[in-house]
Design a protein around this motif. Structure first.
Motif, PDB file in Angstrom:
ATOM      1  N   THR A 191       0.996  -1.175  -0.433  1.00  0.00           N
ATOM      2  CA  THR A 191      -0.351  -0.028  -0.176  1.00  0.00           C
ATOM      3  C   THR A 191       0.956   1.194   0.120  1.00  0.00           C
ATOM      4  N   SER A 372       0.979   0.115   9.846  1.00  0.00           N
ATOM      5  CA  SER A 372      -0.248  -0.364   8.779  1.00  0.00           C
ATOM      6  C   SER A 372      -0.552  -1.010   8.168  1.00  0.00           C
ATOM      7  N   ALA A 376      -3.559  -3.830   9.682  1.00  0.00           N
ATOM      8  CA  ALA A 376      -4.362  -4.596   8.603  1.00  0.00           C
ATOM      9  C   ALA A 376      -4.364  -6.344   8.692  1.00  0.00           C
ATOM     10  N   PRO A 383      -5.431  -4.099   3.212  1.00  0.00           N
ATOM     11  CA  PRO A 383      -3.872  -3.060   3.506  1.00  0.00           C
ATOM     12  C   PRO A 383      -4.480  -1.880   3.456  1.00  0.00           C
ATOM     13  N   GLN A 385      -7.763  -0.386   3.230  1.00  0.00           N
ATOM     14  CA  GLN A 385      -8.697  -0.051   4.678  1.00  0.00           C
ATOM     15  C   GLN A 385      -8.119  -0.102   6.080  1.00  0.00           C
ATOM     16  N   ALA A 386      -6.941  -0.499   5.989  1.00  0.00           N
ATOM     17  CA  ALA A 386      -6.620  -0.182   7.759  1.00  0.00           C
ATOM     18  C   ALA A 386      -6.248   0.855   7.609  1.00  0.00           C
ATOM     19  N   CYS A 390      -6.437   2.308  13.208  1.00  0.00           N
ATOM     20  CA  CYS A 390      -6.437   0.977  13.109  1.00  0.00           C
ATOM     21  C   CYS A 390      -6.782   1.343  15.033  1.00  0.00           C
TER      22      CYS A 390
END
Ligand SMILES: [Zn+2]
Length: 390
Positions: A191, A372, A376, A383, A385-386, A390
């Protein structure tokens, strides 16, 4: 939903899996019975999820306490040798790589000078891959994903524009980083995020600034990560947070973005150094610590400009906390106090806006990028979206 599987069953299990992991993380080492009690899930559900998490290498079992009667209940903890996140940061004049384990601990980290203002993207990405290979070898953990931090506007994995990296315009950094890192980490999710966004994510993980704040990253450029309700605010295309190009003086000096009088031209690190008559951040930090007049004047002027831009953002977004990060924490109280003065003067409501200094060092974005990936894994989500929180 037309699938024969009851809708949501998979989602519920995934949610519960994340709940068990976070409960272990908060309370480790901890027994299965205690996890059940804390989560409200049945012991059977917890046992089954724990087996799954042990199998995935996310949890580890410790030896049972001596003298335990009946079937031993081995306490659980996050697996220190389990899957880890690799963070890579392409800075304006640095490149960095770090590995963060499931507990969030940094297991290996390197940052080296590398001037990307004059290097084409290919050379910069090769330097990053070389450094990443070293850091991954040093950490000795299986890498589950890569988070890449870059100092510019990112949308859909493409670095559209980084005013301080003129040779990196419209570079598909996602594809190119995945390609150069494949020999190092294999085919894992990658990501890409803006460095200030990822630093804000790292800051959020420390819980020091709450769930609503603006994180300002001071470097050659000035970026911001905006956290609202505990989530990173991306804007419609992932481009939010370009605080450095908010105008503080419409007749001011030309900016690398093509505009005039941007904040970056008043509070960027190179501008502050030049105004103080010193060579770099180290020298500026030393000069203000000695109370040198030129340094203090430069930091006061920069701080006021930063405060003007931030007051606009705070008035728009209603956030109670501003966090100064990147190189700013090294510059002592003069800059911070000037920011606080402007906010007190210009924010229209009465309750004071708190100006905090990030405890993170200049590598916040790098650690945030690696973190990050771990987020995830913990949440078992894609990943990207995370990266929203968090
Ligand atoms: Zn600009």
């Amino acid at each position: 939903v037309t699938a024969s599987q009851p809708a949501g069953q998979h989602t519920v299990r995934r949610h519960n899996r994340g709940l068990v992991l976070r409960t272990v993380a908060a309370d480790e080492p901890v027994s299965r019975a205690r996890v059940a009690a804390r989560t409200g899930l049945t012991r059977g559900t917890v046992s089954s999820l724990v087996e799954e998490l042990l199998g995935a290498g996310l949890l580890a079992e410790l030896a049972a306490a001596r003298g335990a009667t009946g079937r031993p209940a081995n306490p659980l903890q996050l697996n220190r040798s389990g899957p880890a996140g690799l963070g890579v940061e392409i800075g304006v004049d640095t490149v960095g790589a770090c590995v963060v384990d499931l507990t969030g601990a940094v297991r290996a980290q390197w940052v080296v000078a590398s001037d990307h203002r004059t290097w084409p993207a290919r050379a910069g990405l090769e330097a990053a891959a070389e450094l990443a290979a070293e850091v991954v070898g040093q950490a000795g953990l299986p890498i589950a994903g890569v988070g890449l931090a870059v100092p510019g506007v990112v949308a859909g994995g493409v670095l559209e524009r980084a005013p301080n990296l003129p040779l990196w315009r419209d570079v598909d950094v996602h594809a190119r980083v995945a390609a150069v890192l494949a020999p190092v980490v294999g085919d894992v999710p990658v990501t890409v995020g803006n460095e200030a966004d990822l630093a804000a994510l790292g800051e959020h993980r420390t819980h020091a600034a709450g769930d609503d704040f603006i994180y300002v990253s001071g470097g050659v450029g000035v970026g911001a990560g905006i956290v609202l309700g505990g989530r990173l605010f991306h804007g419609s295309g992932g481009r939010a947070g370009e605080l450095g190009h908010v105008v503080v003086d419409p007749t001011g000096p030309r900016c690398t973005c093509g505009g005039r009088g941007c904040l970056e031209r008043a509070a960027g690190m190179e501008v502050l150094c030049r105004a103080a008559g010193v060579a770099d951040l180290d020298a500026l930090a030393a000069a203000t610590e000695r109370g040198e007049r030129a340094a203090d004047a430069a930091l006061r002027a920069g701080g006021h400009a930063l405060g003007v831009a931030l007051a606009g953002a705070v008035n728009l977004l209603d956030v109670p906390v501003v966090v100064l990060g990147g190189g700013y924490p090294r510059l002592g109280p003069v800059l911070r106090d000037a920011v606080a003065d402007e906010l007190a003067r210009r924010v229209v409501w009465r309750s004071p806006v708190s100006v905090r200094v990030s405890a993170h060092t200049a590598s916040a974005a790098l650690v945030g990028a690696a973190t990050s990936v771990v987020c995830a894994l913990m949440d078992d989500v894609a990943p990207d979206q995370a990266a929203a929180g968090c």
